[in-house]
Each structure stands twice: as C-alpha cells, then as structure tokens.
Design a protein around this motif. Sequence first.
Motif, PDB file in Angstrom:
ATOM      1  N   ASP A 274       0.824  -1.203   0.000  1.00  0.00           N
ATOM      2  CA  ASP A 274       0.000   0.000   0.000  1.00  0.00           C
ATOM      3  C   ASP A 274       0.860   1.256   0.000  1.00  0.00           C
ATOM      4  O   ASP A 274       0.558   2.237  -0.699  1.00  0.00           O
ATOM      5  CB  ASP A 274      -0.928   0.005   1.217  1.00  0.00           C
ATOM      6  CG  ASP A 274      -2.021  -1.048   1.124  1.00  0.00           C
ATOM      7  OD1 ASP A 274      -2.305  -1.519  -0.002  1.00  0.00           O
ATOM      8  OD2 ASP A 274      -2.586  -1.415   2.174  1.00  0.00           O
ATOM      9  N   ARG A 275       1.916   1.246   0.785  1.00  0.00           N
ATOM     10  CA  ARG A 275       2.796   2.414   0.863  1.00  0.00           C
ATOM     11  C   ARG A 275       3.447   2.689  -0.488  1.00  0.00           C
ATOM     12  O   ARG A 275       3.527   3.835  -0.935  1.00  0.00           O
ATOM     13  CB  ARG A 275       3.862   2.156   1.927  1.00  0.00           C
ATOM     14  CG  ARG A 275       4.953   3.212   2.035  1.00  0.00           C
ATOM     15  CD  ARG A 275       4.424   4.485   2.607  1.00  0.00           C
ATOM     16  NE  ARG A 275       5.493   5.443   2.867  1.00  0.00           N
ATOM     17  CZ  ARG A 275       5.313   6.755   2.861  1.00  0.00           C
ATOM     18  NH1 ARG A 275       4.122   7.261   2.619  1.00  0.00           N
ATOM     19  NH2 ARG A 275       6.311   7.561   3.114  1.00  0.00           N
ATOM     20  N   MET A 276       3.899   1.648  -1.170  1.00  0.00           N
ATOM     21  CA  MET A 276       4.577   1.838  -2.444  1.00  0.00           C
ATOM     22  C   MET A 276       3.630   2.319  -3.535  1.00  0.00           C
ATOM     23  O   MET A 276       4.030   3.079  -4.415  1.00  0.00           O
ATOM     24  CB  MET A 276       5.271   0.554  -2.877  1.00  0.00           C
ATOM     25  CG  MET A 276       6.624   0.317  -2.212  1.00  0.00           C
ATOM     26  SD  MET A 276       7.778   1.714  -2.424  1.00  0.00           S
ATOM     27  CE  MET A 276       7.856   1.838  -4.203  1.00  0.00           C
ATOM     28  N   ARG A 277       2.382   1.925  -3.484  1.00  0.00           N
ATOM     29  CA  ARG A 277       1.416   2.446  -4.463  1.00  0.00           C
ATOM     30  C   ARG A 277       1.279   3.959  -4.318  1.00  0.00           C
ATOM     31  O   ARG A 277       1.239   4.694  -5.307  1.00  0.00           O
ATOM     32  CB  ARG A 277       0.055   1.763  -4.282  1.00  0.00           C
ATOM     33  CG  ARG A 277      -0.024   0.358  -4.869  1.00  0.00           C
ATOM     34  CD  ARG A 277      -1.432  -0.197  -4.720  1.00  0.00           C
ATOM     35  NE  ARG A 277      -1.527  -1.556  -5.196  1.00  0.00           N
ATOM     36  CZ  ARG A 277      -1.768  -1.909  -6.461  1.00  0.00           C
ATOM     37  NH1 ARG A 277      -1.944  -0.962  -7.368  1.00  0.00           N
ATOM     38  NH2 ARG A 277      -1.844  -3.165  -6.813  1.00  0.00           N
ATOM     39  N   ILE A 278       1.218   4.417  -3.077  1.00  0.00           N
ATOM     40  CA  ILE A 278       1.106   5.857  -2.824  1.00  0.00           C
ATOM     41  C   ILE A 278       2.360   6.579  -3.301  1.00  0.00           C
ATOM     42  O   ILE A 278       2.288   7.627  -3.970  1.00  0.00           O
ATOM     43  CB  ILE A 278       0.872   6.109  -1.319  1.00  0.00           C
ATOM     44  CG1 ILE A 278      -0.496   5.578  -0.892  1.00  0.00           C
ATOM     45  CG2 ILE A 278       0.992   7.597  -1.000  1.00  0.00           C
ATOM     46  CD1 ILE A 278      -0.723   5.584   0.600  1.00  0.00           C
ATOM     47  N   LEU A 279       3.517   6.036  -2.983  1.00  0.00           N
ATOM     48  CA  LEU A 279       4.774   6.679  -3.363  1.00  0.00           C
ATOM     49  C   LEU A 279       4.954   6.701  -4.875  1.00  0.00           C
ATOM     50  O   LEU A 279       5.413   7.704  -5.437  1.00  0.00           O
ATOM     51  CB  LEU A 279       5.947   5.955  -2.700  1.00  0.00           C
ATOM     52  CG  LEU A 279       6.046   6.091  -1.178  1.00  0.00           C
ATOM     53  CD1 LEU A 279       7.202   5.259  -0.648  1.00  0.00           C
ATOM     54  CD2 LEU A 279       6.209   7.541  -0.756  1.00  0.00           C
ATOM     55  N   ALA A 280       4.608   5.607  -5.537  1.00  0.00           N
ATOM     56  CA  ALA A 280       4.766   5.551  -6.994  1.00  0.00           C
ATOM     57  C   ALA A 280       3.879   6.587  -7.674  1.00  0.00           C
ATOM     58  O   ALA A 280       4.297   7.232  -8.646  1.00  0.00           O
ATOM     59  CB  ALA A 280       4.448   4.151  -7.510  1.00  0.00           C
TER      60      ALA A 280
ATOM     61  N   SER B 200      -0.941  11.868   3.516  1.00  0.00           N
ATOM     62  CA  SER B 200      -0.517  11.276   4.785  1.00  0.00           C
ATOM     63  C   SER B 200       0.977  11.034   4.695  1.00  0.00           C
ATOM     64  O   SER B 200       1.490  10.677   3.647  1.00  0.00           O
ATOM     65  CB  SER B 200      -1.253   9.957   5.058  1.00  0.00           C
ATOM     66  OG  SER B 200      -0.926   8.988   4.073  1.00  0.00           O
ATOM     67  N   LEU B 201       1.658  11.264   5.783  1.00  0.00           N
ATOM     68  CA  LEU B 201       3.111  11.150   5.770  1.00  0.00           C
ATOM     69  C   LEU B 201       3.581  10.395   7.011  1.00  0.00           C
ATOM     70  O   LEU B 201       4.042  10.993   7.992  1.00  0.00           O
ATOM     71  CB  LEU B 201       3.752  12.532   5.709  1.00  0.00           C
ATOM     72  CG  LEU B 201       5.220  12.567   5.285  1.00  0.00           C
ATOM     73  CD1 LEU B 201       5.374  12.079   3.847  1.00  0.00           C
ATOM     74  CD2 LEU B 201       5.766  13.978   5.399  1.00  0.00           C
ATOM     75  N   PRO B 202       3.447   9.071   6.989  1.00  0.00           N
ATOM     76  CA  PRO B 202       3.996   8.292   8.096  1.00  0.00           C
ATOM     77  C   PRO B 202       5.517   8.232   7.976  1.00  0.00           C
ATOM     78  O   PRO B 202       6.107   8.827   7.084  1.00  0.00           O
ATOM     79  CB  PRO B 202       3.363   6.917   7.896  1.00  0.00           C
ATOM     80  CG  PRO B 202       3.133   6.831   6.421  1.00  0.00           C
ATOM     81  CD  PRO B 202       2.805   8.240   5.978  1.00  0.00           C
ATOM     82  N   GLY B 203       6.133   7.507   8.855  1.00  0.00           N
ATOM     83  CA  GLY B 203       7.581   7.392   8.802  1.00  0.00           C
ATOM     84  C   GLY B 203       8.263   8.467   9.617  1.00  0.00           C
ATOM     85  O   GLY B 203       7.628   9.246  10.324  1.00  0.00           O
ATOM     86  N   GLN B 204       9.570   8.514   9.508  1.00  0.00           N
ATOM     87  CA  GLN B 204      10.371   9.493  10.227  1.00  0.00           C
ATOM     88  C   GLN B 204      11.101  10.382   9.237  1.00  0.00           C
ATOM     89  O   GLN B 204      11.750   9.878   8.313  1.00  0.00           O
ATOM     90  CB  GLN B 204      11.383   8.796  11.134  1.00  0.00           C
ATOM     91  CG  GLN B 204      12.238   9.740  11.958  1.00  0.00           C
ATOM     92  CD  GLN B 204      11.393  10.567  12.916  1.00  0.00           C
ATOM     93  OE1 GLN B 204      10.679  10.021  13.752  1.00  0.00           O
ATOM     94  NE2 GLN B 204      11.450  11.872  12.772  1.00  0.00           N
ATOM     95  N   ALA B 205      10.989  11.697   9.409  1.00  0.00           N
ATOM     96  CA  ALA B 205      11.613  12.653   8.491  1.00  0.00           C
ATOM     97  C   ALA B 205      12.889  13.216   9.098  1.00  0.00           C
ATOM     98  O   ALA B 205      12.956  13.513  10.294  1.00  0.00           O
ATOM     99  CB  ALA B 205      10.638  13.788   8.173  1.00  0.00           C
ATOM    100  N   PHE B 206      13.898  13.366   8.238  1.00  0.00           N
ATOM    101  CA  PHE B 206      15.184  13.916   8.636  1.00  0.00           C
ATOM    102  C   PHE B 206      15.537  15.069   7.701  1.00  0.00           C
ATOM    103  O   PHE B 206      15.287  14.999   6.501  1.00  0.00           O
ATOM    104  CB  PHE B 206      16.274  12.840   8.582  1.00  0.00           C
ATOM    105  CG  PHE B 206      15.987  11.650   9.458  1.00  0.00           C
ATOM    106  CD1 PHE B 206      16.411  11.627  10.777  1.00  0.00           C
ATOM    107  CD2 PHE B 206      15.280  10.565   8.964  1.00  0.00           C
ATOM    108  CE1 PHE B 206      16.143  10.532  11.595  1.00  0.00           C
ATOM    109  CE2 PHE B 206      15.004   9.469   9.770  1.00  0.00           C
ATOM    110  CZ  PHE B 206      15.430   9.451  11.094  1.00  0.00           C
TER     111      PHE B 206
END
Length: 297
Positions: free
Chosen positions: A144-150, A258-264
């Motif tokens: 699901d995450r990769m579909r959004i990113l693509a 939506s932006l899950p994950g950790q941002a640097f």
Amino acid sequence: MRYRGAVPPLILILAATAGTLGCDTRADKAARAEAARRNQEWEAGQRREAETAPPTPEVQAQVDTAVKAFMNEHHPELVAEGSTYTPLTPNLFLVGVSVHDPLKGNSYVAQLTAERLRDVDWGDSDTPRENGRLLWVVDYASADRMRILAQRHGFGEEVDRIRDQDRDNQYRTSWGHRTWLDDYLLWHFLFHRPSAYSYRGGMFAPLAPGYRFHDPGRPIAPEDASRFAPAAAPTGGRSMVFLGGSAWRPPLVSGATSLPGQAFVAGPRGSISGRAATGSVGRGGFGAAGHASGSGG
C-alpha cells in the motif's frame, strides 16, 4: 526628376533596402532557431545522461545516514550488518538493511523506503511556502505504501502496466512467485534506472543489474524481464517522469495526504542535520516483511 518633399526618396530608399533587411531578419531567425535546436539537443543529452547516472555521493551519504538514524531509533535491538539502496527516482529509494536479531537469533533483510521531499512553512496562512529545506522520510516498505509513493513520484501507471502484463501471476520467473515488490524492481530494470548499490565496510559499491535486495541470490534475469517488456515499449524504455523532467524536482511535503515514517532534514556535504516532526512510526513495523525469501502481497 524633381520632388517637392522628402517622402518619395525615403520610399525609394526603403524599397531598395527592404530585400536586404528582410534577408537579415530571416537569417537572424534561422540562426536563433538553430541555436535553440542545438540547446535542446544538449539539454536532452544532459537529461538522458542524468537518467542513468548513479546518485551523487552527497545523496548516498544522506540516505544512508537517515536510514541508520531510523534503525537506531526504532530498532535499537537489531544489529545492522549492511545496507543496499535501489534508486527508483532521484527522490525515491527502496532500501534493504541486512539485520541480525541477537534475541531471536535470526537474520533477515528489513525493507524500507527513503523519500526526498521539499519542506514548507505554513505561517499564519493556508498557503504553504517553501522554506528551502529538503527532507528524507524513511518508512517501512509495504504494498500500500509503495502504491502511494509511486503515484506521488509519477511512475505508478507504468508499474500498473507491468502488473497488467501478468495480472494472474501465471508467468514463471527464475525465482518463482512474483511479489508486489518485484513489480517495482522490474520497473527499475525495464526503465533503465541506475544500478542498486550497497554500503558495507564504509564503502558504497554498485551491484549487478537486476539485483533483488529481498532475495539477493536470485536476481532478475533478461528472460524474466522480456515477458514484461511491452509495458515499457510505449516510451522506449524511458519513464515519463524523466521525459518530462519532473523526476528531479522533489514533491512538496504539503502535497502528501498522509506522511507516516520518520523525516530527517538534509544537511550539507551529505549530512543529516536533524529530525523533522512530520510523523512517526511505532516499533516493530516490519511485520511479515523483510525476510530473505521475500514478502507476500
């Protein structure tokens, strides 16, 4: 012949020189057109070189540092033994981290994504403004995450064309069952993206074409990719995100629903200057993914 004013001689002079002025104008237009054509060819050549160029050392260092920070923060119990990076676009990477779990006594490949975005400030208005910062957002990889990113990075429809070549998963590959992750690696292979690379022992090194980081012993073979070649045929094996030039411009962080994950925060000379509060993930996010045999999907 006598004239009572200056108008007739002026008309004669303009008439006599009109041909010359017209030729000069046409010549100038032709020269400008030729210069524009050469410039377009030069830009196209530069863009084509950039399509297959590996990430810069600065980008490599930033992604690697962000991934290490993510793993140290969310999985301090795991021992990282090396990482591999598959550049899909200049702003999106698939990441495999070879880890060992001392408590459970097993080893596997943790599957992550690293995405570069342009940061914004909102201020007192509803309109975001770029603040000049770039962010690397690291998250767990999933279907699901990769579909959004693509979709966000402009190549989702091209991956869909690859899936459409074998919706029922009837094609036999050299490694057996094709997972959702293989569709993205096939896209990487078919659309001539830069080689994946590894980081071990303080060194970045390119990996062989077709590298599958979740199953490194069984890469994509030419005969595997040939069955999916029609998916890349409409653009001659070049992704539209590169033909249009959008691949080099990171998406705005405000455009992510939506932006899950950790941002640097990306710092100078390949550094990471800090973390950004755009989201967070809980511990234990690998789930069933990340094993050497690959994940289902």
